[in-house]
Design an enzyme around this catalytic site. Structure first.
Site, PDB file in Angstrom:
ATOM      1  N   CYS A  51       0.825  -1.214   0.000  1.00  0.00           N
ATOM      2  CA  CYS A  51       0.000   0.000   0.000  1.00  0.00           C
ATOM      3  C   CYS A  51       0.859   1.265   0.000  1.00  0.00           C
ATOM      4  O   CYS A  51       1.462   1.602   1.011  1.00  0.00           O
ATOM      5  CB  CYS A  51      -0.913  -0.054   1.229  1.00  0.00           C
ATOM      6  SG  CYS A  51      -1.772   1.483   1.577  1.00  0.00           S
ATOM      7  N   CYS A 107      -0.211   3.999   2.484  1.00  0.00           N
ATOM      8  CA  CYS A 107       0.142   3.611   3.857  1.00  0.00           C
ATOM      9  C   CYS A 107       1.536   4.123   4.208  1.00  0.00           C
ATOM     10  O   CYS A 107       1.785   4.523   5.341  1.00  0.00           O
ATOM     11  CB  CYS A 107       0.082   2.094   4.028  1.00  0.00           C
ATOM     12  SG  CYS A 107      -1.568   1.393   3.774  1.00  0.00           S
TER      13      CYS A 107
END
Length: 115
Positions: free
Chosen positions: A35, A38
């Site tokens: 991700c 993230c």
């Protein structure tokens, strides 16, 4: 998992004790190695965990290795941020955001200073 410095990791096994059983409100990030957003959020979470230490518990859970919790809360996108208070989810936010905006979104769930 992308680790935010100073932010504890929870798992399916200890989720109930660490998140649902917490005396403080909990900001939980569902994250994953793949991700990109993230990665952007990690330093934001580290700063908030440090600055709000007595008012908010900040934790992360790896979505790829903890499917029970991901399924339980219907998480479909990374990062998903959920706020738990008294064992109940009270807010859910999807996507990375700057620190100031995240703090604004958390202002009504943070414990008052000195409480």
């Amino acid at each position: 998992m992308i680790r935010a410095e100073g932010v504890a990791e929870v798992t399916d096994a200890d989720f109930e004790a660490e998140v649902l059983g917490s005396a403080l409100p909990v900001l939980l990030e569902f994250t994953a190695d793949w991700c990109g957003p993230c990665r952007q959020l990690a330093p934001v979470l580290s700063a908030i965990a440090r600055e709000e230490a007595g008012r908010l518990k900040v934790v992360q859970i790896d979505a790829d290795t903890n499917p029970e919790t991901v399924t339980r809360y219907g998480v479909l996108s990374m990062p998903t941020l959920m706020v738990f208070r008294a064992g109940e989810p009270v807010r859910s936010m999807v996507g990375a955001r700057p620190k100031r905006r995240l703090l604004e979104e958390l202002s009504d769930v943070l414990e008052p200073a000195g409480a």
